[in-house]
Write a protein that holds these residues in place. Structure first.
Motif, PDB file in Angstrom:
ATOM      1  N   SER A  64       0.829  -1.209   0.000  1.00  0.00           N
ATOM      2  CA  SER A  64       0.000   0.000   0.000  1.00  0.00           C
ATOM      3  C   SER A  64       0.866   1.263   0.000  1.00  0.00           C
ATOM      4  CB  SER A  64      -0.929   0.010   1.217  1.00  0.00           C
ATOM      5  OG  SER A  64      -1.870  -1.034   1.134  1.00  0.00           O
ATOM      6  N   ALA A  65       1.960   1.233   0.745  1.00  0.00           N
ATOM      7  CA  ALA A  65       2.852   2.395   0.799  1.00  0.00           C
ATOM      8  C   ALA A  65       3.505   2.641  -0.559  1.00  0.00           C
ATOM      9  CB  ALA A  65       3.923   2.179   1.866  1.00  0.00           C
ATOM     10  N   VAL A  66       3.898   1.554  -1.246  1.00  0.00           N
ATOM     11  CA  VAL A  66       4.478   1.681  -2.586  1.00  0.00           C
ATOM     12  C   VAL A  66       3.457   2.288  -3.541  1.00  0.00           C
ATOM     13  CG1 VAL A  66       5.345   0.389  -4.583  1.00  0.00           C
ATOM     14  CG2 VAL A  66       6.107  -0.206  -2.267  1.00  0.00           C
ATOM     15  N   GLU A  67       2.237   1.781  -3.473  1.00  0.00           N
ATOM     16  CA  GLU A  67       1.190   2.253  -4.385  1.00  0.00           C
ATOM     17  C   GLU A  67       0.834   3.717  -4.133  1.00  0.00           C
ATOM     18  OE1 GLU A  67      -1.733  -0.745  -3.624  1.00  0.00           O
ATOM     19  OE2 GLU A  67      -0.342  -2.296  -4.335  1.00  0.00           O
ATOM     20  N   GLU A  68       0.824   4.140  -2.881  1.00  0.00           N
ATOM     21  CA  GLU A  68       0.533   5.540  -2.573  1.00  0.00           C
ATOM     22  C   GLU A  68       1.597   6.457  -3.170  1.00  0.00           C
ATOM     23  OE1 GLU A  68      -2.164   6.846  -1.323  1.00  0.00           O
ATOM     24  OE2 GLU A  68      -3.001   4.830  -1.176  1.00  0.00           O
ATOM     25  N   LYS A  69       2.859   6.056  -3.073  1.00  0.00           N
ATOM     26  CA  LYS A  69       3.933   6.877  -3.648  1.00  0.00           C
ATOM     27  C   LYS A  69       3.812   6.958  -5.158  1.00  0.00           C
ATOM     28  CE  LYS A  69       7.443   6.418  -0.038  1.00  0.00           C
ATOM     29  NZ  LYS A  69       8.840   6.053   0.276  1.00  0.00           N
ATOM     30  N   LEU A  70       3.471   5.832  -5.793  1.00  0.00           N
ATOM     31  CA  LEU A  70       3.325   5.827  -7.246  1.00  0.00           C
ATOM     32  C   LEU A  70       2.104   6.636  -7.686  1.00  0.00           C
ATOM     33  CD1 LEU A  70       4.286   2.113  -7.971  1.00  0.00           C
ATOM     34  CD2 LEU A  70       5.604   4.163  -8.578  1.00  0.00           C
ATOM     35  N   LEU A  71       1.025   6.568  -6.907  1.00  0.00           N
ATOM     36  CA  LEU A  71      -0.162   7.364  -7.222  1.00  0.00           C
ATOM     37  C   LEU A  71       0.138   8.861  -7.156  1.00  0.00           C
ATOM     38  CD1 LEU A  71      -3.100   5.520  -5.405  1.00  0.00           C
ATOM     39  CD2 LEU A  71      -2.946   6.050  -7.835  1.00  0.00           C
ATOM     40  N   LYS A  72       0.856   9.270  -6.130  1.00  0.00           N
ATOM     41  CA  LYS A  72       1.209  10.679  -5.993  1.00  0.00           C
ATOM     42  C   LYS A  72       2.104  11.128  -7.142  1.00  0.00           C
ATOM     43  CE  LYS A  72       0.713  10.944  -0.971  1.00  0.00           C
ATOM     44  NZ  LYS A  72       1.397  11.115   0.336  1.00  0.00           N
ATOM     45  N   TRP A  73       3.051  10.256  -7.516  1.00  0.00           N
ATOM     46  CA  TRP A  73       3.936  10.610  -8.624  1.00  0.00           C
ATOM     47  C   TRP A  73       3.153  10.725  -9.932  1.00  0.00           C
ATOM     48  CZ3 TRP A  73       5.218   7.151 -12.762  1.00  0.00           C
ATOM     49  CH2 TRP A  73       6.056   7.744 -13.714  1.00  0.00           C
ATOM     50  N   LEU A  74       2.267   9.772 -10.206  1.00  0.00           N
ATOM     51  CA  LEU A  74       1.475   9.827 -11.434  1.00  0.00           C
ATOM     52  C   LEU A  74       0.586  11.072 -11.464  1.00  0.00           C
ATOM     53  CD1 LEU A  74       0.191   6.230 -12.292  1.00  0.00           C
ATOM     54  CD2 LEU A  74       1.569   7.739 -13.716  1.00  0.00           C
ATOM     55  N   GLY A  75      -0.029  11.393 -10.332  1.00  0.00           N
ATOM     56  CA  GLY A  75      -0.875  12.574 -10.276  1.00  0.00           C
ATOM     57  C   GLY A  75      -0.100  13.848 -10.549  1.00  0.00           C
ATOM     58  N   ALA A  76       1.083  13.963  -9.933  1.00  0.00           N
ATOM     59  CA  ALA A  76       1.925  15.142 -10.159  1.00  0.00           C
ATOM     60  C   ALA A  76       2.391  15.203 -11.605  1.00  0.00           C
ATOM     61  CB  ALA A  76       3.122  15.106  -9.213  1.00  0.00           C
ATOM     62  N   ARG A  77       2.678  14.049 -12.169  1.00  0.00           N
ATOM     63  CA  ARG A  77       3.144  13.990 -13.563  1.00  0.00           C
ATOM     64  C   ARG A  77       2.049  14.475 -14.515  1.00  0.00           C
ATOM     65  NH1 ARG A  77       3.703  10.390 -17.964  1.00  0.00           N
ATOM     66  NH2 ARG A  77       5.828  10.348 -18.807  1.00  0.00           N
ATOM     67  N   ASP A  78       0.833  14.049 -14.261  1.00  0.00           N
ATOM     68  CA  ASP A  78      -0.279  14.471 -15.111  1.00  0.00           C
ATOM     69  C   ASP A  78      -0.545  15.970 -14.977  1.00  0.00           C
ATOM     70  OD1 ASP A  78      -0.580  11.899 -15.990  1.00  0.00           O
ATOM     71  OD2 ASP A  78      -2.236  11.411 -14.640  1.00  0.00           O
ATOM     72  N   ARG A  79      -0.484  16.488 -13.753  1.00  0.00           N
ATOM     73  CA  ARG A  79      -0.698  17.922 -13.559  1.00  0.00           C
ATOM     74  C   ARG A  79       0.386  18.731 -14.257  1.00  0.00           C
ATOM     75  NH1 ARG A  79      -1.879  16.035  -8.370  1.00  0.00           N
ATOM     76  NH2 ARG A  79       0.172  16.642  -7.579  1.00  0.00           N
TER      77      ARG A  79
END
Length: 324
Positions: A64-79
């Motif tokens: 879950s911790a790995v996935e949260e970090k990847l989600l935040k990175w993907l979101g920032a990348r899209d923005r």
């Protein structure tokens, strides 16, 4: 690719569906060559080993911790991708009247094998003009100094790097000799940018290379550059440099034509908009402030689906100043 991969996952999604969807998006990015696994690990704050194991579905730690970090990175990348798409790139070079005056000094110094000095306020396009001249001319090298390059050895090392000499052992004398050998009979031009960071001994060492090779030399920077050359009372040590100064150019403010050229580059044709930009150019930061304001104003205009106006420029200018 980036728009197609924009994540619709949220922090409330849980379980295997989220993990599978997230893995699919990461694998698609890797397959498309948008980024490498090592880059994703670095920017998301994961170790390479953890990311590799997670992508294989074999990670034994906190998934879950790995996935949260990847989600935040993907979101920032899209923005960031959406913002970049709306923001025009800063032009590498705009042919301005000030830029042409800078080029004239550089051309003279190279053709005559002479010493020139370009100095003045920040944000007037000095560095961009130096880079554009070097890109279009053979045997022209730009070496940029910083507070770390005040001493003779560090300054000569930076120049050696700029002209392609690397890994030269020894002291300053060895570096200077190698530089003389490399620059001799090239008919070239050595440009030292941000030269206000050099001390007097460094300036003299660089002047000695100019004397020994006949290569053109231009020192560029703020007002302190010329003050260093004149030495106030012009003592003998400063006179050695000042007496060799063939051409100098002092830049204090942007020329009216500079703003028009910059507005043309961004496709801004309105009289009111150009008048507003001219006001920005008259302030500290000059053309640099104009470019930053134009880029941010373009984002504001695109966000509202409107053509760029004075209102967008005014909002961008105040936002950049922290007043938005």
């Amino acid at each position: 690719m980036e728009q197609a991969l924009a994540t619709n996952l949220t922090e409330t999604d849980t379980g295997e569906d989220r993990a599978a969807d997230l893995r699919g998006k990461i694998h698609a990015l890797l397959a498309g060559g948008d980024c490498s696994q090592a880059q994703i690990a670095r920017v998301s704050g994961l170790s390479a080993a953890a990311l590799s194991s997670w992508l294989k579905g074999a990670y034994k730690g906190d998934n879950s911790a790995v996935e949260e970090k990847l989600l935040k990175w993907l979101g920032a990348r899209d923005r960031n991708a959406r913002t970049s798409a709306a923001m025009p790139a800063a032009p590498a070079w705009v042919d301005t009247p000030t830029g042409r005056r800078i080029h004239a000094v550089l051309m003279f110094a190279q053709a005559a094998g002479d010493l020139g000095c370009i100095y003045g306020g920040a944000g007037l396009g000095k560095t961009k003009a130096l880079q554009s001249y070097a890109a279009a001319s053979p045997n022209v090298w730009v070496s940029t100094m910083s507070p770390a390059h005040g001493g003779v050895s560090s300054a000569l090392e930076e120049i050696a790097e700029a002209i392609g000499l690397r890994g030269i052992p020894g002291r300053a004398a060895r570096l200077q000799r190698e530089l003389v050998n490399r620059l001799n009979n090239t008919g070239g031009l050595l440009i030292v940018d941000e030269a206000q960071h050099l001390n007097m001994r460094s300036l003299e060492a660089i002047r000695a290379i100019h004397d020994a090779t006949g290569v053109g030399l231009v020192l560029c920077g703020n007002e302190a550059v010329f003050a260093r050359l004149t030495g106030g009372s012009r003592e003998a040590t400063f006179a050695q440099l000042f007496s060799r100064l063939g051409k100098r150019l002092r830049l204090t403010k942007a020329a009216p034509g500079d703003v028009d050229a910059m507005a043309d580059a961004f496709g801004v044709m309105g009289t009111a908009e150009r008048r507003f930009l001219a006001g920005i150019a008259s302030k500290p930061g000059a053309l640099r402030g104009v470019v930053k304001t134009l880029r941010l104003a373009s984002v504001f205009a695109a966000g509202k689906g409107e053509s760029l106006t004075v209102d967008h420029l005014n909002a961008a200018w105040h936002d950049l100043a922290g007043e938005g």
